[in-house]
Design an enzyme around this catalytic site. Structure first.
Site, PDB file in Angstrom:
ATOM      1  N   GLY A  78      13.640  66.159  62.300  1.00  0.00           N
ATOM      2  CA  GLY A  78      14.476  65.227  63.046  1.00  0.00           C
ATOM      3  C   GLY A  78      15.400  65.847  64.070  1.00  0.00           C
ATOM      4  N   SER A  79      15.057  67.039  64.584  1.00  0.00           N
ATOM      5  CA  SER A  79      15.963  67.611  65.588  1.00  0.00           C
ATOM      6  C   SER A  79      15.894  66.834  66.908  1.00  0.00           C
ATOM      7  CB  SER A  79      15.675  69.100  65.812  1.00  0.00           C
ATOM      8  OG  SER A  79      14.443  69.287  66.466  1.00  0.00           O
ATOM      9  N   ASN A  80      14.739  66.280  67.233  1.00  0.00           N
ATOM     10  CA  ASN A  80      14.667  65.464  68.460  1.00  0.00           C
ATOM     11  C   ASN A  80      15.416  64.150  68.287  1.00  0.00           C
ATOM     12  OD1 ASN A  80      13.032  66.583  70.811  1.00  0.00           O
ATOM     13  ND2 ASN A  80      11.808  67.191  69.037  1.00  0.00           N
TER      14      ASN A  80
ATOM     15  N   MET B   1       3.803  62.380  62.576  1.00  0.00           N
ATOM     16  CA  MET B   1       2.541  63.085  62.371  1.00  0.00           C
ATOM     17  C   MET B   1       1.361  62.145  62.117  1.00  0.00           C
ATOM     18  SD  MET B   1       3.684  66.016  62.899  1.00  0.00           S
ATOM     19  CE  MET B   1       2.398  67.139  62.399  1.00  0.00           C
ATOM     20  N   ARG B   2       1.357  61.017  62.792  1.00  0.00           N
ATOM     21  CA  ARG B   2       0.234  60.081  62.641  1.00  0.00           C
ATOM     22  C   ARG B   2      -0.267  59.668  64.020  1.00  0.00           C
ATOM     23  NH1 ARG B   2      -1.064  59.465  57.362  1.00  0.00           N
ATOM     24  NH2 ARG B   2       0.775  59.701  56.055  1.00  0.00           N
TER      25      ARG B   2
ATOM     26  N   ASN C 190       6.087  59.804  73.379  1.00  0.00           N
ATOM     27  CA  ASN C 190       6.048  60.927  72.436  1.00  0.00           C
ATOM     28  C   ASN C 190       6.457  62.206  73.150  1.00  0.00           C
ATOM     29  OD1 ASN C 190       5.330  62.348  69.996  1.00  0.00           O
ATOM     30  ND2 ASN C 190       3.442  63.013  71.006  1.00  0.00           N
TER      31      ASN C 190
ATOM     32  N   HIS D  18       5.452  66.270  72.986  1.00  0.00           N
ATOM     33  CA  HIS D  18       4.468  67.187  72.407  1.00  0.00           C
ATOM     34  C   HIS D  18       4.860  68.625  72.767  1.00  0.00           C
ATOM     35  CE1 HIS D  18       0.687  68.557  70.824  1.00  0.00           C
ATOM     36  NE2 HIS D  18       0.577  69.330  71.880  1.00  0.00           N
TER      37      HIS D  18
HETATM   38  C1  GRF Z   1       8.631  68.901  67.856  1.00  0.00           C
HETATM   39  O1  GRF Z   1       8.215  70.198  68.209  1.00  0.00           O
HETATM   40  C2  GRF Z   1       7.886  67.869  68.648  1.00  0.00           C
HETATM   41  O2  GRF Z   1       7.532  68.288  69.926  1.00  0.00           O
HETATM   42  C3  GRF Z   1       6.632  67.674  67.821  1.00  0.00           C
HETATM   43  O3  GRF Z   1       7.043  67.773  66.487  1.00  0.00           O
HETATM   44  C4  GRF Z   1       8.238  68.551  66.422  1.00  0.00           C
HETATM   45  C5  GRF Z   1       9.257  67.684  65.754  1.00  0.00           C
HETATM   46  O4  GRF Z   1      10.448  68.367  65.529  1.00  0.00           O
HETATM   47  N1  GRF Z   1       5.977  66.436  68.139  1.00  0.00           N
HETATM   48  P1  GRF Z   1      11.731  67.581  65.018  1.00  0.00           P
HETATM   49  O5  GRF Z   1      11.323  66.836  63.744  1.00  0.00           O
HETATM   50  O6  GRF Z   1      12.146  66.638  66.109  1.00  0.00           O
HETATM   51  O7  GRF Z   1      12.748  68.643  64.742  1.00  0.00           O
END
Ligand code: GRF
Length: 220
Positions: free
Chosen positions: A15-17, A100-101, A123, A125
């Site tokens: 969940g860092s994003n 992850m789906r 999304n 990536h």
């Molecule tokens: C990130 O590297 C994002 O680009 C990818 O999955 C990772 C998720 O990281 N889709 P976080 O859970 O947001 O820390």
């Protein structure tokens, strides 16, 4: 200040994003409001992180397969449950952040936007698409010996990591000594790139452009 656009975040892990997006909202940079964080994993740290911020968070379990059921039908049953969870406070956009789906027709159809000509699902990536779609992209860029890696924000279609590209940022990995170092640099890039791209995407200052056999999204 412009109206805050309701968004839902779908995430499976750390969940860092999500945190970067919420920080951008808190600082006033991003005119949005997270209606709900949904995870397909009960133990995903993102759920606790959201609750700690006072944001509603729900685990929506991946359903057990019924006898003879196709993968698409199972996915659509899961997505119906996600849509039901979203219905209380309907978001305008779905923002995937480490979800992850692969998405199916149920969710993509519910957010399909006739003006945009695509679904309002976005999304991030961890690669410069179309290079390295799929899993472990930072690691694969490192193992491949790439001089640069990067991150891509793109709209989501039914394929894997192949929807119209909205924005990309590259960074040098020449000096990196491990895949972990690449990921650390990459996450810092993602945490800038995602809120920045969302700021114009959510405000509607965007159009899907047709290129030779491809589409991309540009700021208008
Ligand atoms: C990130 O590297 C994002 O680009 C990818 O999955 C990772 C998720 O990281 N889709 P976080 O859970 O947001 O820390």
């Amino acid at each position: 200040m412009s109206a805050r656009v309701p968004i839902a975040v779908l995430a499976s892990g750390r969940g860092s994003n999500f945190e970067a997006i919420q920080s951008a909202i808190d600082s006033g940079f991003l005119a949005a409001r997270i209606t709900l964080v949904v995870s397909d994993r009960a133990d995903a740290p993102v759920l606790e992180k959201a609750k700690a911020k006072g944001i509603p968070a729900r685990y929506v379990a991946w359903p057990a397969a019924e006898a003879g059921e196709s993968p698409a039908s199972r996915r659509n049953r899961h997505e119906s449950a996600v849509l039901a969870a979203l219905a209380d406070d309907l978001p305008r956009w779905i923002v995937l952040a480490g979800y992850m789906r692969v998405l199916g027709t149920e969710l993509l159809g519910a957010f399909s936007d006739p003006v945009l000509g695509f679904s309002r699902v976005v999304n991030i990536h961890p690669a410069l698409l179309p290079a390295f779609p799929g899993l472990e992209s930072y690691r694969r860029a490192w193992e491949h010996g790439c001089a640069v890696a990067g991150a891509t924000v793109h709209l989501v279609g039914e394929g894997i990591d192949d929807g119209p590209i909205c924005a990309q940022e590259a960074f040098s990995i020449d000096g990196c000594r491990s895949a972990e170092e690449v990921e650390k640099l990459g996450l810092a890039v993602e945490h800038r790139l995602y809120p920045r791209t969302l700021s114009w995407l959510l405000s509607g200052r965007c159009a899907v452009e047709s290129r030779r056999a491809r589409f991309c999204v540009r700021q208008t």
